[in-house]
Design a protein around this motif. Structure first.
Motif: not given
Ligand code: PEP
Ligand code: MN
Length: 287
Positions: A45-48, A68-69, A271-275, A286-287
């Motif tokens: 996950v790419i975020a920003g 958050n991962g 992120m919790t749901e995606l896991k 990937s964390v």
């Protein structure tokens, strides 16, 4: 003819360019972005934020998404804006902020390069160069990022076919750089309820025809914040190798794309749901 995961021969009405074709290279290419690998079993996950706006905005957002991962940080310093009167990004100052928070959080950075004249400068700060949708067919730029030995995040042109997308990637590989990630970010259709029509069918198609990792951008793909979680989960279920999402510490005050940016809490929940979704399809985030 390529063969899809169900072993049914895939017929497309064009020739897949040689270097990107799975026929040439059956195993998926691993793209290493500052130590983070795309194309393996893990979903990255790419975020920003859409754009780097200030130290506080970038740093608060980056620290939270990392916690958050998120593995890679996004943020535009040179922004392709539809109006010349809109915020155009902080330029080199933005790149410096990205590097500073990258060192603190351990997240490599992806940021857009819009012009051949900027490649050297942006590459001296970024871990991965983003070629945006509007530049997918800017052939001098594709050659320049191909000559530069940094991974490239190539976004699908908003009016581009899969064939044109693969040919754009071929330009980069042709220069000797196979570190390319393909990103579906929505295409223009007759639909007006969403900003773009996210083409999730591009995931199995690209992954069948081509050996490069494929990620989805549900932020630009919908243009609507509340739709981002559904499309992100669908992308994982469809077999994407990763996601790139816009997250902002105060979406309502964002200088760019606040309407499609998740808040810090929304990102945390997603992120919790995606896991869970990734486990259901024998993958993991990937964390
Ligand atoms: C972005 O990701 O910042 C962006 C401008 O996206 P796109 O090129 O897909 O419009
Ligand atoms: Mn944006």
């Amino acid at each position: 003819m390529e063969v899809n995961p169900c072993n049914i021969p895939v017929k497309v009405g064009f020739t897949v360019p040689m270097r990107v074709s799975r026929k040439t290279k059956p195993e998926t290419t691993i793209v290493n972005v500052g130590g983070v690998e795309f194309g393996g079993t893990g979903i990255v996950v790419i975020a920003g934020p859409c754009a780097v706006e200030s130290r506080e905005q970038l740093f608060d957002t980056a620290r939270s998404v990392r916690k958050n991962g998120a593995r890679v940080l996004r943020g535009g310093a040179f922004k392709p804006r539809s109006s010349p009167y809109n915020f155009q990004g902080l330029g080199e100052e933005g790149l410096k902020l990205l590097v500073e928070i990258s060192k603190e959080t351990g997240m490599p950075v992806v940021t857009e390069v819009m012009d051949t004249r900027q490649v050297e400068l942006v590459a001296s700060y970024a871990d991965m160069l983003q070629v945006g949708s509007r530049n997918m067919q800017n052939y001098p730029l594709l050659k320049e990022v191909g000559a530069c030995r940094k991974p490239v995040l190539l976004k699908r042109g908003m009016m581009s076919t899969i064939e044109e997308f693969l040919n754009a990637a071929e330009y980069i590989l042709n220069m000797g750089n196979d570190q390319v990630i393909l990103c579906e970010r929505g295409i223009r259709t007759f639909e007006t309820a969403t900003r773009n029509t996210i083409d999730l069918s591009a995931v199995p198609m690209l992954k069948t025809l081509c050996h490069l990792p494929v990620i989805i951008d549900p932020s630009h793909g919908t243009g609507i914040r509340w739709m981002v979680p559904s499309m992100a989960k669908a992308a994982v279920a469809a077999g994407a190798d990763g996601l790139i999402m816009e997250v902002h510490y105060q979406p309502e005050t964002a200088l760019c794309d606040g309407h499609q940016s998740l808040s810090l809490d929304e990102f945390d929940r997603l992120m919790t749901e995606l896991k869970r979704v990734s486990l259901a399809v024998d993958r993991e985030i990937s964390v």
